[in-house]
Scaffold this motif. Sequence first.
Motif, PDB file in Angstrom:
ATOM      1  N   PHE A  90       1.133  -0.899  -0.043  1.00  0.00           N
ATOM      2  CA  PHE A  90      -0.214   0.175   0.671  1.00  0.00           C
ATOM      3  C   PHE A  90       0.618   0.786  -0.037  1.00  0.00           C
ATOM      4  O   PHE A  90       1.887   0.969   0.201  1.00  0.00           O
ATOM      5  N   THR A  91       0.283   2.388  -0.477  1.00  0.00           N
ATOM      6  CA  THR A  91       0.358   3.345   0.133  1.00  0.00           C
ATOM      7  C   THR A  91       1.283   4.022   1.330  1.00  0.00           C
ATOM      8  O   THR A  91       2.300   4.517   1.196  1.00  0.00           O
ATOM      9  N   SER A  92       0.917   3.531   2.202  1.00  0.00           N
ATOM     10  CA  SER A  92       0.503   3.973   3.456  1.00  0.00           C
ATOM     11  C   SER A  92       1.958   3.337   4.230  1.00  0.00           C
ATOM     12  O   SER A  92       2.405   3.944   4.993  1.00  0.00           O
ATOM     13  N   ARG A  93       2.095   1.828   2.922  1.00  0.00           N
ATOM     14  CA  ARG A  93       3.642   1.425   3.763  1.00  0.00           C
ATOM     15  C   ARG A  93       4.969   2.465   3.599  1.00  0.00           C
ATOM     16  O   ARG A  93       5.717   2.123   3.846  1.00  0.00           O
ATOM     17  N   ALA A  94       4.445   3.351   2.253  1.00  0.00           N
ATOM     18  CA  ALA A  94       5.815   3.649   1.852  1.00  0.00           C
ATOM     19  C   ALA A  94       5.558   4.919   2.628  1.00  0.00           C
ATOM     20  O   ALA A  94       4.952   6.231   2.827  1.00  0.00           O
ATOM     21  N   GLU A  95       7.001   5.688   3.750  1.00  0.00           N
ATOM     22  CA  GLU A  95       7.091   7.483   4.256  1.00  0.00           C
ATOM     23  C   GLU A  95       7.886   7.741   3.578  1.00  0.00           C
ATOM     24  O   GLU A  95       7.608   9.017   3.309  1.00  0.00           O
ATOM     25  N   TYR A  96       8.340   7.583   1.935  1.00  0.00           N
ATOM     26  CA  TYR A  96       9.005   8.460   1.220  1.00  0.00           C
ATOM     27  C   TYR A  96       7.613   8.341  -0.130  1.00  0.00           C
ATOM     28  O   TYR A  96       8.859   8.573  -1.128  1.00  0.00           O
ATOM     29  N   ARG A  97       7.183   8.309  -0.025  1.00  0.00           N
ATOM     30  CA  ARG A  97       5.602   8.161  -1.569  1.00  0.00           C
ATOM     31  C   ARG A  97       5.478   9.201  -1.604  1.00  0.00           C
ATOM     32  O   ARG A  97       5.446   9.535  -3.454  1.00  0.00           O
ATOM     33  N   THR A  98       5.884  10.598  -1.326  1.00  0.00           N
ATOM     34  CA  THR A  98       5.723  11.644  -2.443  1.00  0.00           C
ATOM     35  C   THR A  98       8.033  11.609  -3.287  1.00  0.00           C
ATOM     36  O   THR A  98       6.873  12.557  -4.473  1.00  0.00           O
ATOM     37  N   LEU A  99       8.951  11.322  -2.634  1.00  0.00           N
ATOM     38  CA  LEU A  99       9.493  10.674  -3.773  1.00  0.00           C
ATOM     39  C   LEU A  99       9.605   9.518  -4.521  1.00  0.00           C
ATOM     40  O   LEU A  99       9.625   9.497  -5.799  1.00  0.00           O
ATOM     41  N   LEU A 100       8.529   8.649  -4.434  1.00  0.00           N
ATOM     42  CA  LEU A 100       8.227   7.476  -4.857  1.00  0.00           C
ATOM     43  C   LEU A 100       7.369   7.466  -5.429  1.00  0.00           C
ATOM     44  O   LEU A 100       6.541   6.059  -5.949  1.00  0.00           O
ATOM     45  N   ARG A 101       7.004   8.491  -6.764  1.00  0.00           N
ATOM     46  CA  ARG A 101       5.793   8.453  -7.502  1.00  0.00           C
ATOM     47  C   ARG A 101       5.939   7.273  -8.977  1.00  0.00           C
ATOM     48  O   ARG A 101       7.383   7.403  -8.420  1.00  0.00           O
ATOM     49  N   GLN A 102       5.014   7.139  -9.417  1.00  0.00           N
ATOM     50  CA  GLN A 102       4.349   6.553 -10.175  1.00  0.00           C
ATOM     51  C   GLN A 102       5.442   7.206 -11.434  1.00  0.00           C
ATOM     52  O   GLN A 102       6.060   6.672 -13.184  1.00  0.00           O
ATOM     53  N   ASP A 103       5.484   8.209 -12.045  1.00  0.00           N
ATOM     54  CA  ASP A 103       5.724   9.485 -12.955  1.00  0.00           C
ATOM     55  C   ASP A 103       7.798   9.552 -12.810  1.00  0.00           C
ATOM     56  O   ASP A 103       8.184   9.316 -14.039  1.00  0.00           O
ATOM     57  N   ASN A 104       8.609   9.513 -12.032  1.00  0.00           N
ATOM     58  CA  ASN A 104       9.459   9.563 -11.516  1.00  0.00           C
ATOM     59  C   ASN A 104      10.273   7.834 -11.564  1.00  0.00           C
ATOM     60  O   ASN A 104      11.382   8.456 -11.297  1.00  0.00           O
TER      61      ASN A 104
END
Length: 623
Positions: A428-442
Amino acid sequence: MFNTPYDVIVVGAGHAGAEAAAAAANMGSKTLLITMNLQNIAQMSCNPAMGGIAKGQIVREIDALGGYSGIVSDLSAIQFKMLNRSKGPAMWSPRVQSDRMMFAQAWRDRLEQTPNLDFYQEMVQDLIFDQDKIIGVVTSLGLKIYSKTVILTNGTFLNGLIHIGDKNFGGGRAGESASTGLTSSLIEKGFESGRMKTGTPPRVDGRSLNFDLMEEQPGDIDPVKFSYSPETSPLTKQRSCHITYTSEEVHDTLRGGFDRSPMFNGSIKSLGPRYCPSIEDKVNRFADKNRHQIFVEPEGWNTVEYYINGFSTSLPEDVQYEALKQVKGFEAVKFFRPGYAIEYDYFPPTQLTHSLQTKLVKGLFFAGQINGTTGYEEAGAQGLMAGINAHLYHKGDSPFMLKRNEAYIGVLIDDLITKGTEEPYRMFTSRAEYRTLLRQDNADIRLTPIGHELGLASEDRLKSVNKKNEQSALLKDFYETTSVLPEEANPFLEEKNSSPMRQSDKIVKIYSRPGITLEDMVKIKSVSEFIESNKIGTDAQEQVEVQIKYSGYIEKEKANADKLNRLESVSIPSSFDYNCLASLSHEAKEKLNKIKPQTISQASRISGIKPSDISVLLVKLGR
């Protein structure tokens, strides 16, 4: 027949096995893929779809590193949707509805075109060890095949047991036999094993459904695609899915069969996926809900078979049929086959290192559901990483690992290795504390240079990423250094109920306002002219929009990631004696000895380890 030892043997040809075999072979390892049925390579055992919330990010990461899941998804897609568009870009997640037959065929085609890769159809029943090292496998016919490394990707086949009502029988998937022997071989070697459960819904004849009574769910109007590779293209036509709902009448019928349900009569004792429960589990756990969503998904372009997402069940087939007939649009439903549950063996992933190599046996790697995960995407990611690391191991090179701030794949593996799991793990996205860095677009920006260095991502892919970076930097600089007059910006600012400008200002300040989009920016003449004259691609334009809109969040997460990396740099020797530290609690010693964290950062993420325990370790390590 197999006189020359292989570099890598991959056991199992599901999503993990396919990615593992492709990665190892493409990096130059002489690789053998062994499966019980070569006709079922990369079979979509459950839903005919790839991606979704957080899972779509994983597929993009696999593709960026040079894996095949994204390309195959594009080649077999019948519908594309970008989920969560109404939320921030950290939550945007691509998903495709797939043609099940095309998906498997596309995978087989790519594997057969891969140099260094051989195939063999048989069951692997035993492993060959040389003390604490793997040296080969033994098949059901007694054939011994030797290898420098072995990757086990057995999915749900290890002692698989299928349940439908009060009936149960051995099987790894509907119509296929279970795999036996490997579990006992590993237990004899000292491995700990457990049992897990998953399930699948009925498949039905679409000709018997009344879609006029359901809600149509078409794909995106302007679909994009999964892979960054230019060899695939966005869909030009799509098939719709549909939504309908259960009712109290349906729930009553289901409850009438609970006494014959293996979930409730004790036949199934293992845990299933909490976030993808069966319909009987939903009715039982959420008794206050008078209806549940049912997604009606086509299995391909040219088939009438439909997958009933949301109706996973192991109830008796007659109860399944009677309940489904009461769902709106299903009044005349005809079954292709009933749903079922399957129990299978897995090995708690705390027995692995971050390279997915086992701690007990050198050269032996686990990937996929054998590690307690669920989902094609999670399996494919592990397979890719295991294939890479099996190649690096036999070459004598350092293992390849991704950190939590580098990829969802890094989060997935770190969670498994550090925390373990007692239920099927789903990303889930909630498992990733750095999800703003780990986007699908980059994902390409983050990982394609790494994939190229490993020898998986092509030179053309790297050039494409470099071009995207250059164009993004050029456009961002233009926005930050160029001003716009009030008369040019105020018309669209007023349309968006945004305060009008009183004097000229930098474009970046206008762009950073809430509600102002790329479509608004190109209304500014200087912007449209700059984009056109410099041939700035859409992906670069969108990348800059995210960087400007979410700069505060991005910088904050980068700062937090830097702190994490400082702790990652404090390594813990593998021979470290935790028992000599009197200040550590008994629980902390027990968990640290079991997990054997490689860094202070990993130790801090182990469940039950307190900040005071970390302080004790830092002092002992001279920090």
